[in-house]
Design an enzyme around this catalytic site. Structure first.
Site, PDB file in Angstrom:
ATOM      1  CB  VAL A 110       6.535  -1.338   1.665  1.00 40.87           C
ATOM      2  CG1 VAL A 110       5.610  -2.526   2.196  1.00 40.87           C
ATOM      3  CG2 VAL A 110       6.251   0.016   2.895  1.00 40.87           C
ATOM      4  CG  HIS A 126       2.903  -6.349   4.276  1.00 40.45           C
ATOM      5  ND1 HIS A 126       3.702  -5.835   5.632  1.00 40.45           N
ATOM      6  CD2 HIS A 126       2.153  -7.363   4.120  1.00 40.45           C
ATOM      7  CE1 HIS A 126       3.024  -6.638   6.955  1.00 40.45           C
ATOM      8  NE2 HIS A 126       2.282  -7.689   5.753  1.00 40.45           N
TER       9      HIS A 126
END
Length: 278
Positions: A110, A126
């Site tokens: 991320v 994600h």
């Protein structure tokens, strides 16, 4: 299937030979790709948690203390994500993509480091820490904007320091987190959340569908720096296996998909990719 720890040069030769027949490769990356950028990973060589598992979506939204604790630690940890720079893994994959060899790069990370290195065909499975979303009105805003609001609301926390933890977290203990003030959405007063998929949440369906379609259109799949212990990533390795798409894994330590791979390499990913893809 090869699974022995190898010197980088030998491992690079193996990977280069394995990749040679394939024109378009689907790449899946995990936390092991970003450790050399100063962002710790979650799991050890056996795939076990190195620390307490991350906060769940249910706890984040249902417990005010957990919510404040998350944001206090993130307030200290976020600048290290913001300031992190791509390493040899990100650079090698971006250069490989520029030559037309990457059908899609699906990352479980991320941190946005693949994009900072120049990769463009990226799906952030994600989500991304550099964005914030309101859970009520769905308004989106930059994480940097919230960082400034957190600093204004909590000036006494600004001087604190703590060791870096995975995904923008910080090992900040011994403080009364109930005193940490978490700003609400400026548009509707709703609860703000980093624009990432928490444990207990599902990956958005359209994101998973796009990744699956890209995999099916690829000649092979390469996993880099992931134990695949989280099902959201593992399912793509299983999908490749079921579709007869060759799978190679470059990861230090065991993965959930070792038995599905036609090539398993345990070596330092940056050195291997720089040599194999150069």
């Amino acid at each position: 299937m090869s699974a022995l720890p190898q010197p980088a040069a030998e491992a690079a030769d193996l990977l280069r030979q394995w990749l040679a027949p394939f024109a378009r490769v689907f790449v899946l990356t995990g936390a092991g790709c970003s450790t050399n950028s100063g962002i710790p990973d979650y799991r050890d060589a056996d795939g076990q948690w190195k620390r307490t598992p991350p906060v769940t979506f249910q706890a984040f939204t249902g417990d005010a203390y957990v919510n404040a604790r998350y944001w206090a630690r993130s307030f200290i940890g976020w600048p290290r994500i913001h300031d992190a720079r791509p390493n040899a893994v990100h650079d090698a994959l971006a250069q490989w993509e520029s030559r037309g060899n990457v059908s899609m790069l699906l990352t479980q990370n991320v941190d946005g480091l693949h994009q900072r290195a120049g990769s463009r065909r990226v799906i952030d499975l994600h989500g991304r820490l550099d964005g914030v979303v309101c859970l009520q009105c769905r308004a989106e805003s930059p994480r940097a904007t919230l960082q400034a609001r957190l600093a204004d609301a909590n000036p006494e926390w600004a001087h604190l320091d703590a060791t870096t933890a995975p995904d923008g977290d910080a090992n900040l203990e011994g403080h009364d987190f109930s005193r940490f003030q978490v700003p609400a959405c400026e548009a509707c007063g709703g609860m703000l959340k980093p624009d990432v998929v928490f444990f207990g949440e599902n990956v958005p369906r359209d994101r998973a569908v796009r990744a699956g379609e890209a995999l099916k259109a690829s000649d092979a799949m390469l996993v880099v720096g992931s134990s695949l212990m989280v099902y959201s990533g593992f399912r793509f390795a299983r999908m490749a296996h079921e579709a007869g798409i060759p799978l190679a894994i470059l990861n230090r330590g065991r993965t959930r998909a070792d038995e599905l791979a036609t090539l398993k390499i345990e070596a330092e990913a940056g050195a291997v990719l720089s040599a194999a893809l150069g």
